[in-house]
Structure formats: structure tokens, C-alpha cells
Scaffold this motif. Structure first.
Motif, PDB file in Angstrom:
ATOM      1  N   ASP A  17       0.832  -1.210   0.000  1.00 19.98           N
ATOM      2  CA  ASP A  17       0.000   0.000   0.000  1.00 19.98           C
ATOM      3  C   ASP A  17       0.865   1.259   0.000  1.00 19.98           C
ATOM      4  O   ASP A  17       0.573   2.225  -0.712  1.00 19.98           O
ATOM      5  N   GLN A  18       1.931   1.239   0.797  1.00 16.64           N
ATOM      6  CA  GLN A  18       2.842   2.391   0.829  1.00 16.64           C
ATOM      7  C   GLN A  18       3.507   2.593  -0.523  1.00 16.64           C
ATOM      8  O   GLN A  18       3.643   3.726  -1.001  1.00 16.64           O
ATOM      9  N   ALA A  19       3.931   1.476  -1.139  1.00 18.63           N
ATOM     10  CA  ALA A  19       4.561   1.587  -2.453  1.00 18.63           C
ATOM     11  C   ALA A  19       3.568   2.118  -3.481  1.00 18.63           C
ATOM     12  O   ALA A  19       3.910   2.949  -4.329  1.00 18.63           O
ATOM     13  N   ALA A  20       2.310   1.645  -3.419  1.00 15.61           N
ATOM     14  CA  ALA A  20       1.288   2.118  -4.361  1.00 15.61           C
ATOM     15  C   ALA A  20       1.018   3.605  -4.170  1.00 15.61           C
ATOM     16  O   ALA A  20       0.895   4.358  -5.147  1.00 15.61           O
ATOM     17  N   THR A  21       0.946   4.040  -2.907  1.00 16.73           N
ATOM     18  CA  THR A  21       0.729   5.462  -2.630  1.00 16.73           C
ATOM     19  C   THR A  21       1.899   6.294  -3.152  1.00 16.73           C
ATOM     20  O   THR A  21       1.702   7.334  -3.798  1.00 16.73           O
ATOM     21  N   ALA A  22       3.112   5.817  -2.878  1.00 16.05           N
ATOM     22  CA  ALA A  22       4.296   6.543  -3.358  1.00 16.05           C
ATOM     23  C   ALA A  22       4.335   6.574  -4.880  1.00 16.05           C
ATOM     24  O   ALA A  22       4.678   7.598  -5.484  1.00 16.05           O
ATOM     25  N   ALA A  23       3.960   5.457  -5.520  1.00 14.57           N
ATOM     26  CA  ALA A  23       3.956   5.410  -6.983  1.00 14.57           C
ATOM     27  C   ALA A  23       2.911   6.365  -7.536  1.00 14.57           C
ATOM     28  O   ALA A  23       3.151   7.070  -8.532  1.00 14.57           O
ATOM     29  N   THR A  24       1.740   6.414  -6.900  1.00 17.94           N
ATOM     30  CA  THR A  24       0.695   7.340  -7.339  1.00 17.94           C
ATOM     31  C   THR A  24       1.166   8.780  -7.196  1.00 17.94           C
ATOM     32  O   THR A  24       0.975   9.603  -8.103  1.00 17.94           O
ATOM     33  N   ASP A  25       1.793   9.080  -6.059  1.00 21.93           N
ATOM     34  CA  ASP A  25       2.335  10.431  -5.860  1.00 21.93           C
ATOM     35  C   ASP A  25       3.405  10.745  -6.897  1.00 21.93           C
ATOM     36  O   ASP A  25       3.457  11.855  -7.437  1.00 21.93           O
TER      37      ASP A  25
END
Length: 196
Positions: free
Chosen positions: A90-98
Motif C-alpha cells: 500500500d505504501q509503495a502504491a501510494t508513493a507510486a501514485t504520488d
């Protein structure tokens, strides 16, 4: 006289002999006791060594049992590992989205600057202001190249592995379709930058 002296010597020798025999009996008795104690000590030592060997074997078994139990408990507690992995995802997905949002902002700003550059060329020709903007646009790709390469390397093997897992003819999941669409958009932007 002489016989009396000899008789006294014999009596003295008999007393000495009786004393020595008594000492021999005492020493023999003590020696027999010591031999018995040594035999008992040997037997005790042998039993103690056997007990030590047995306890060492039991301790080794218990240590192995403990290691196996811990291993099984860790496997049984997979839910914690699963939760940690999901949180990291989830953290990686959030960072990727950002990151993608920032990249879109960067692309929009770059496209805007290219349009401004074209208008500046039309308005000012090739003066110092136009040269500054041209230089900034020219230097920007090399300034960011290391970052782009690191991002591409970090994601490429994940995408390759995921695509290999996808059965031929099967539709890609929505997140990969979105990613592919974003990559096509970036390719068009790169093509546009290349023409300028």
C-alpha cells in the motif's frame, strides 16, 4: 649372659614383629577400604558420565524441538507477515501514485515551457531570454536521467515478472492496463520532445 642377651633380642624382635604385623593388618585393612572406595568412585563416575551423556542427548533433542516449534510458530504467524507485506505494498502504491502525479505535473510544466519557448521565438527571435529557456530545456533530460533510469530499473523486473505470469490471451489487470496507458502517454511526450 650371652643367652640372656640373645633372649632379650628375640623378645624385642618379636615385639617389633608383632607391631609391624599389626601395622600391616591396619594398612591392609585401610588399603582394602581405599580399594573399595576407589571401586565405588569408579562406579559413581561411570554412572555420572552416563547421566551426563543422557542429559546432553536430551538437551540436544529439546533444543531441536524448540527450533522446530519456533519455526512452526513463525509459519503459523504468517498473517503478521502478510499484513506487513500488504502495508508495504500500500505504501509503495501510494508513493507510486504520488510519483506519477508529480511526473504528470512535470510533463505539463515542460510542455507549457515548450509552448512558451515557441511563442518567445516568434516574439523575441533568438535573444538572451530565449537562449536561457532553450538551455534549461536542453539540460533538463540529462539532469534527470539518473533518476529516470533508477525508477525504470526498479519497476521493469516487476512488470516483466507479472507479464510472464499472465497467460497468453488473458486480459491484463486494470492496474497494469492503466500503467501501460501512462507509458504510452509518456512515449508520445518523449516523441514530442524529440521533435523539438
Amino acid at each position: 649372659m650371652k643367652s640372656e642377651a640373645i633372649s632379650q633380642d628375640i623378645e624385642a624382635l618379636e615385639r617389633d614383629l608383632a607391631s609391624l604385623r599389626a601395622r600391616v593388618d591396619d594398612d591392609s585393612s585401610s588399603f582394602a577400604t581405599l580399594e573399595q572406595q576407589v571401586a565405588e568412585l569408579r562406579e559413581n563416575l561411570l554412572r555420572t558420565r552416563e547421566s551426563v551423556t543422557e542429559r546432553e542427548a536430551r538437551l540436544d533433542e529439546k533444543r531441536q524441538e524448540l527450533a522446530e516449534t519456533k519455526r512452526l510458530e513463525a509459519l503459523a504467524a504468517y498473517e503478521e507477515d502478510l499484513r506487513s507485506q500488504r502495508e508495504a505494498g500500500d505504501q509503495a502504491a501510494t508513493a507510486a501514485t504520488d510519483f506519477l502525479a508529480a511526473l504528470d505535473d512535470y510533463d505539463d510544466a515542460t510542455l507549457k515551457l515548450r509552448r512558451i519557448l515557441e511563442e518567445m521565438r516568434g516574439a523575441f527571435g533568438s535573444d538572451e531570454r530565449v537562449a536561457k529557456v532553450e538551455q534549461a530545456l536542453h539540460e533538463e533530460p540529462s539532469r534527470l536521467r539518473g533518476t529516470w533510469e533508477a525508477v525504470m530499473a526498479a519497476t521493469k523486473w516487476r512488470l516483466d515478472a507479472r507479464v510472464e505470469e499472465t497467460v497468453a490471451g488473458e486480459e491484463l489487470p486494470q492496474d497494469l492496463q492503466d500503467l501501460a496507458q501512462q507509458e504510452r502517454r509518456r512515449a508520445r511526450i518523449k516523441e514530442y520532445f524529440g521533435k523539438s
